[in-house]
Design a protein around this motif. Structure first.
Motif, short mmCIF file in Angstrom:
data_model
loop_
_atom_site.label_atom_id
_atom_site.label_comp_id
_atom_site.label_asym_id
_atom_site.label_seq_id
_atom_site.Cartn_x
_atom_site.Cartn_y
_atom_site.Cartn_z
N GLU A 99 -6.59 3.98 -1.52
CA GLU A 99 -5.91 3.64 -2.78
C GLU A 99 -5.44 4.90 -3.49
O GLU A 99 -4.39 4.90 -4.14
CB GLU A 99 -6.84 2.84 -3.68
CG GLU A 99 -6.12 2.31 -4.92
CD GLU A 99 -6.99 1.39 -5.75
OE1 GLU A 99 -6.50 0.90 -6.79
OE2 GLU A 99 -8.15 1.17 -5.38
N LYS A 100 -6.18 5.98 -3.36
CA LYS A 100 -5.73 7.24 -3.94
C LYS A 100 -4.43 7.71 -3.29
O LYS A 100 -3.52 8.19 -3.96
CB LYS A 100 -6.81 8.31 -3.79
CG LYS A 100 -8.05 8.07 -4.64
CD LYS A 100 -9.10 9.15 -4.43
CE LYS A 100 -10.33 8.89 -5.28
NZ LYS A 100 -11.39 9.90 -5.06
N MET A 101 -4.34 7.55 -1.97
CA MET A 101 -3.09 7.92 -1.29
C MET A 101 -1.94 7.00 -1.71
O MET A 101 -0.81 7.46 -1.89
CB MET A 101 -3.29 7.86 0.23
CG MET A 101 -4.16 8.97 0.79
SD MET A 101 -4.12 9.05 2.60
CE MET A 101 -4.94 7.52 3.03
N SER A 102 -2.24 5.71 -1.89
CA SER A 102 -1.20 4.78 -2.34
C SER A 102 -0.71 5.15 -3.73
O SER A 102 0.50 5.11 -4.01
CB SER A 102 -1.75 3.35 -2.34
OG SER A 102 -2.11 2.94 -1.05
N THR A 103 -1.63 5.52 -4.61
CA THR A 103 -1.26 5.92 -5.97
C THR A 103 -0.40 7.18 -5.94
O THR A 103 0.60 7.27 -6.67
CB THR A 103 -2.52 6.14 -6.82
OG1 THR A 103 -3.28 4.93 -6.87
CG2 THR A 103 -2.16 6.57 -8.23
N SER A 104 -0.77 8.13 -5.11
CA SER A 104 0.02 9.37 -4.99
C SER A 104 1.43 9.06 -4.49
O SER A 104 2.42 9.65 -4.97
CB SER A 104 -0.68 10.35 -4.06
OG SER A 104 -1.94 10.72 -4.56
N LYS B 120 -7.12 5.01 -13.64
CA LYS B 120 -7.67 6.05 -12.77
C LYS B 120 -9.16 5.85 -12.53
O LYS B 120 -9.68 6.12 -11.45
CB LYS B 120 -7.41 7.43 -13.39
CG LYS B 120 -7.73 8.58 -12.48
CD LYS B 120 -7.31 9.90 -13.11
CE LYS B 120 -7.59 11.06 -12.17
NZ LYS B 120 -7.21 12.36 -12.79
N ILE C 109 -10.01 3.61 -9.49
CA ILE C 109 -9.56 4.01 -8.16
C ILE C 109 -10.68 4.80 -7.49
O ILE C 109 -11.02 5.91 -7.92
CB ILE C 109 -8.28 4.87 -8.24
CG1 ILE C 109 -7.16 4.08 -8.92
CG2 ILE C 109 -7.85 5.31 -6.85
CD1 ILE C 109 -5.91 4.88 -9.15
N ASP C 110 -11.30 4.22 -6.47
CA ASP C 110 -12.42 4.89 -5.83
C ASP C 110 -12.24 5.07 -4.32
O ASP C 110 -12.87 5.91 -3.72
CB ASP C 110 -13.73 4.14 -6.11
CG ASP C 110 -13.61 2.65 -5.80
OD1 ASP C 110 -12.56 2.24 -5.28
OD2 ASP C 110 -14.59 1.92 -6.07
N GLU C 111 -11.37 4.27 -3.71
CA GLU C 111 -11.17 4.39 -2.26
C GLU C 111 -10.11 5.43 -1.96
O GLU C 111 -9.12 5.57 -2.68
CB GLU C 111 -10.76 3.04 -1.67
CG GLU C 111 -11.82 1.96 -1.81
CD GLU C 111 -11.39 0.67 -1.16
OE1 GLU C 111 -10.31 0.67 -0.55
OE2 GLU C 111 -12.13 -0.31 -1.25
N SER C 112 -10.31 6.18 -0.87
CA SER C 112 -9.37 7.23 -0.51
C SER C 112 -7.99 6.65 -0.19
O SER C 112 -6.97 7.26 -0.51
CB SER C 112 -9.90 8.02 0.70
OG SER C 112 -10.10 7.15 1.81
N ARG D 116 0.81 -1.22 0.00
CA ARG D 116 0.00 0.00 0.00
C ARG D 116 0.84 1.27 0.00
O ARG D 116 0.43 2.28 -0.53
CB ARG D 116 -0.92 0.00 1.23
CG ARG D 116 -2.10 -0.94 1.11
CD ARG D 116 -2.92 -0.94 2.37
NE ARG D 116 -4.19 -1.62 2.19
CZ ARG D 116 -5.04 -1.88 3.16
NH1 ARG D 116 -4.74 -1.52 4.41
NH2 ARG D 116 -6.18 -2.50 2.92
#
Length: 487
Positions: free
Chosen positions: A288-293, A280, A283-286, A255
């Motif tokens: 997972e968005k932080m992991s992507t960033s 993109k 990606i819907d969970e917050s 993660r």
């Protein structure tokens, strides 16, 4: 450097404490248990002393074959290397049976322990923290990592509990860089880039190496990126020779971006394992968005990016999207084909992958491709040599004289086209920087050069000077007409 390990059951605020002590948001934090899965390391300066902090996954009672069992085994391995353990509890939740169980286990490890009662803000929280005396680990230290309460006292207690620091060797100061004196017959490249000087016909440029600052040496920074379940964490474990990252059949296990130091015959490299990048739209969970960033940030900080691809499924559009992101950020790239041991027709698979790369990634033609099996280790030893080779290309410079002889040959072979009925006159080319190789072309109306002619020059640079696998930047600078302002 002393090692301080932060341990405790899930959701007691270990990652928040870690971020407070290192002084930045380095570990992912979310209001749900089990966010941290792999050990996260960082350096912190506490009361003038630098220590290595390790944030661990939550300690839970589970079978060794389960995900939580693998997370606990990783945390226990970190505790074995600790000079000091911060055992964290949630003061608001009180002492739980899990806290009592792992406190008993910690006492058997023969490690210095500080008992930290987090979420102890306010009078009620401070009173609740006193319940931790029952764990038999000494006086609890009440803090609130979210609000910063008690962090200063915690830093002092950590330094006091650590073993004495070994004396450091004094390093000699590097000698000052000699100043290059410029004669009247030369014009500094930096002056031209800043617009304070023009390039007359009878003037040559100072060679680029005199004006461009060379970065200080250090471990080569590598990032493993790719889609979920491509085998990035398994590959990192193979490179390190130990089970550092949690692996398993479940996709999306990693993660956060985790940086570790690996070594080969040429020295140290810093390798960052990242979370898988999905499209993109999916990606819907917050979290997972932080992991992507975090993954994209690790990609930007890297010097060489290893794009790990599942050889069984071939190159997907998402893989190409990641490769274009690597090119846009100007990073060197190596294509890593994992699970090569399970591929039946290897010749056809390799040809299909190379054809797809040549068609869809023409701007990074010549990408090195390494095939291996992270599960068995076959072929993994070829990866770091390929990474170091492409890193040398990414840092390479072409002498100005040799570059301009090539430039004249390219202009003679295919002269620049007419623009608005007038021919462009290109006069000079120089490399303004490396990392990635960046070239600047001077000439009359050079900024109007068509894209297809720029591609012709870029392809020529790549083929002639061996710049395969790295992005090439070509900048254009038109000369100023001295009579343009006269009426």
């Amino acid at each position: 450097m002393a090692t301080v390990v932060i341990a405790g059951r899930p959701n007691v605020g270990k990652s928040t404490i870690f971020n407070r002590l290192v002084g930045r948001r380095q570990a992912l934090v979310a209001d749900q248990p089990g966010v941290t899965r792999d050990r996260k390391e960082g350096e912190a300066t506490l009361r003038g002393r630098t220590v290595r902090l390790i944030d661990t996954a939550g300690l839970e009672e589970s079978g060794p074959d389960t995900l939580f069992g693998r997370m606990r085994a990783s945390s226990e391995q970190a505790v074995q290397t600790a000079d000091l353990v911060l055992f964290c509890i949630d003061a608001r939740a009180g002492i739980t049976p899990a806290d009592e169980h792992f406190a008993t286990w910690l006492r058997r490890q023969n490690r210095p322990i500080l008992l930290v009662a987090n979420k102890a803000e306010g009078k009620a929280g401070a009173a609740a923290a006193m319940e931790a005396f029952s764990l038999g680990l000494g006086t609890p230290i009440g803090i609130s990592a979210e609000h910063g309460d008690g962090i200063a006292d915690l830093m002092t207690m950590i330094v006091d509990a650590l073993p004495p620091e070994a004396p450091r060797e004094k390093k000699e100061k590097p000698s000052a860089k000699p100043v290059v004196k410029k004669t009247e017959a030369t014009v500094s490249l930096s002056d031209i880039l800043e617009g304070t000087a023009e390039l007359p016909e009878d003037v040559s440029l100072v060679d680029a190496e005199e004006d461009i600052e060379v970065p200080s040496p250090g471990p080569l920074k590598i990032a493993f990126v790719g889609r979920p379940n491509a085998g990035k964490s398994t590959l990192l474990n193979r490179v390190l020779g130990e089970e550092r990252m949690i692996t398993g059949p479940e996709p999306g296990l990693t993660r956060d971006s985790v940086a570790v130091i690996a070594r080969d015959e040429h020295g140290e490299v810093q390798v960052v394992d990242t979370a898988g990048l999905r499209r993109k739209a999916r990606i819907d969970e917050s979290l997972e968005k932080m992991s992507t960033s975090a993954t994209i940030e690790a990609l930007k900080r890297a010097e060489v990016v290893v794009l790990v691809i599942d050889a069984l499924s071939g190159i997907h559009d998402q893989d190409l999207h990641i490769a274009r992101l690597i090119e846009r950020e100007g990073r060197a790239c190596v294509i890593a084909l994992n699970k090569w041991d399970a591929v039946e027709d290897r010749v056809a698979t390799r040809k299909a992958i190379h054809d797809r790369l040549d068609i869809s990634l023409a701007q990074m033609r010549g990408l090195p491709v390494v095939a291996f099996s992270a599960r068995t280790g076959a072929g993994v030893n070829k990866l770091l040599p390929a990474v170091r080779h492409v890193a040398n290309i990414w840092n390479s410079r072409v002498p100005t004289g040799e570059l301009n002889r090539w430039f004249e040959m390219m202009l003679d072979r295919h002269p620049p086209p007419l623009v608005s009925g007038r021919r462009l006159k290109l006069r000079y080319i120089t490399q303004v920087k490396a990392r990635p190789p960046t070239f600047l072309v001077f000439g009359t109306r050079a900024d109007q050069l068509p894209d297809d002619y720029k591609r012709y020059l870029v392809n020529g640079l790549r083929e002639t000077f061996g710049l395969e696998g790295v992005p090439i930047r070509l900048q254009l600078r038109g000369t100023k007409n001295p009579y343009a302002d006269e009426a």
